[in-house]
Design a protein around this motif. Structure first.
Motif, PDB file in Angstrom:
ATOM      1  N   THR A 226      64.655  42.338  52.660  1.00 32.48           N
ATOM      2  CA  THR A 226      64.499  43.350  53.607  1.00 32.48           C
ATOM      3  C   THR A 226      65.680  43.931  53.641  1.00 32.48           C
TER       4      THR A 226
ATOM      5  N   PRO B 129      61.393  56.257  53.924  1.00 35.78           N
ATOM      6  CA  PRO B 129      61.596  56.201  55.063  1.00 35.78           C
ATOM      7  C   PRO B 129      62.431  54.749  55.785  1.00 35.78           C
ATOM      8  N   PHE B 130      63.663  54.634  56.578  1.00 38.00           N
ATOM      9  CA  PHE B 130      63.718  53.529  57.634  1.00 38.00           C
ATOM     10  C   PHE B 130      62.118  51.985  58.292  1.00 38.00           C
ATOM     11  N   THR B 131      61.583  53.426  59.029  1.00 40.66           N
ATOM     12  CA  THR B 131      60.692  53.001  60.133  1.00 40.66           C
ATOM     13  C   THR B 131      59.732  52.617  59.913  1.00 40.66           C
ATOM     14  N   SER B 132      59.215  53.367  58.778  1.00 37.64           N
ATOM     15  CA  SER B 132      58.123  53.272  58.478  1.00 37.64           C
ATOM     16  C   SER B 132      58.158  51.845  57.750  1.00 37.64           C
TER      17      SER B 132
ATOM     18  N   SER C 136      60.202  49.502  57.975  1.00 38.10           N
ATOM     19  CA  SER C 136      60.644  48.143  59.114  1.00 38.10           C
ATOM     20  C   SER C 136      58.814  47.878  59.373  1.00 38.10           C
ATOM     21  N   ILE C 137      58.314  48.624  59.867  1.00 44.37           N
ATOM     22  CA  ILE C 137      57.174  48.548  60.757  1.00 44.37           C
ATOM     23  C   ILE C 137      55.922  47.748  59.392  1.00 44.37           C
ATOM     24  N   THR C 138      56.467  48.509  58.038  1.00 40.04           N
ATOM     25  CA  THR C 138      55.484  47.380  56.987  1.00 40.04           C
ATOM     26  C   THR C 138      55.923  46.659  56.741  1.00 40.04           C
TER      27      THR C 138
ATOM     28  N   ALA D 147      53.422  53.834  53.573  1.00 39.17           N
ATOM     29  CA  ALA D 147      55.225  53.619  54.227  1.00 39.17           C
ATOM     30  C   ALA D 147      56.481  54.323  52.875  1.00 39.17           C
TER      31      ALA D 147
ATOM     32  N   GLY E 124      56.759  57.634  54.609  1.00 46.04           N
ATOM     33  CA  GLY E 124      56.616  57.725  55.657  1.00 46.04           C
ATOM     34  C   GLY E 124      55.986  57.421  56.337  1.00 46.04           C
TER      35      GLY E 124
ATOM     36  N   SER F  14      48.760  54.759  66.647  1.00 48.68           N
ATOM     37  CA  SER F  14      49.881  53.508  67.445  1.00 48.68           C
ATOM     38  C   SER F  14      48.675  52.634  67.392  1.00 48.68           C
TER      39      SER F  14
END
Length: 257
Positions: free
Chosen positions: A118, A133-136, A138-140, A219, A222, A227
């Motif tokens: 990653t 989209p860094f956040t999505s 990363s969660i993926t 993801a 984005g 949650s």
């Protein structure tokens, strides 16, 4: 159970997998991703950034799956073939500690492998000035690790009572069926055949619903589920892993060495 013994087993598993030079797969991933960044603009019509995002996360998932299946399905069989299992079970190490330690070890290795790929993925995207989209993403990747840890539990369970080759093939089969379990359920409802619908419903209950842990399609745009959905899916994965490891312990406990 003794936490110290479990951690010792897991660290030994991690070091053993590292010594097998499986981490070289990271270099393969880097080469494939860099090649895609260079070649895709030549064959795509302005969609190369989206394709590169899809390709990178798909490669992390595919390579992680290959390693997870072959390593987890061989963990216990390797001990049996080398006869080191006789030494382990003769020591003050319970079979439950051995199973859990093996799973923690392979899960740790998967985490390091996925994290390294990653970071390379993000680094290559940033170097080539491709927005993502860094956040999505990363969660993926976190949910990808959960999915691979669940598959590792499947491999360990099947490896307890079958050969390494058969366990690997069956683990791949469970992955494929689990990824399509929702489609199988929908197919049963569409068939309007009560017997087929009941069979498909049974398969959906038994097989892991891996679609819960696959977020890559949303993801890259984005998007992520709410949650509450992410939390419930995390709990589902943990409970399913616990069930698989419990079955592995019961079966392994009944084996005679």
């Amino acid at each position: 159970m003794n936490l110290k013994r479990i951690l010792t087993i897991s660290s030994n598993v991690f070091l053993e997998v590292v010594r097998d030079r499986i981490l070289y797969i990271i270099g393969v991933f880097a080469l494939l991703l860099m090649a895609s960044v260079r070649l895709l603009p030549e064959v795509s019509a302005g969609l190369e950034n989206k394709i590169i995002l899809d390709f990178g996360i798909a490669m992390i998932s595919f390579l992680g799956l290959l390693i997870t299946v072959f390593v987890s399905a061989n963990l216990l069989n390797k001990e049996i073939e080398k006869r080191t299992v006789y030494l382990l079970v003769s020591k003050p190490v319970s079979r439950a500690e051995l199973i859990i330690g093996k799973h923690w070890g392979i899960s740790l290795f998967i985490a390091i492998l996925v994290l390294a790929m990653t970071l390379l993925y993000f680094g290559i995207l940033s170097f080539n000035k491709i927005s993502y989209p860094f956040t999505s993403l990363s969660i993926t990747v976190i949910f990808l690790w959960l999915k691979l840890s669940l598959i590792a539990a499947v491999g360990i369970l099947l490896g307890v009572f079958t050969s390494s080759l058969l366990a690997s093939l069956l683990t791949f089969g469970v992955y494929m069926m689990g990824s399509l379990s929702r489609d199988l359920l929908a197919l049963g409802k569409l068939s309007q055949n009560p017997a087929l619908e009941q069979i498909m419903s049974g398969l959906y209950i038994i097989l892991p619903d891996l679609a819960r842990l696959d977020l890559k399609n949303q993801a890259v745009y984005g998007y992520l589920p709410a949650s509450s959905v992410l939390i419930s899916n995390t709990v589902y994965a943990i409970l399913y892993m616990t069930l698989l490891l419990s079955l592995s312990i019961v079966i392994f406990w009944r084996r005679e060495f």
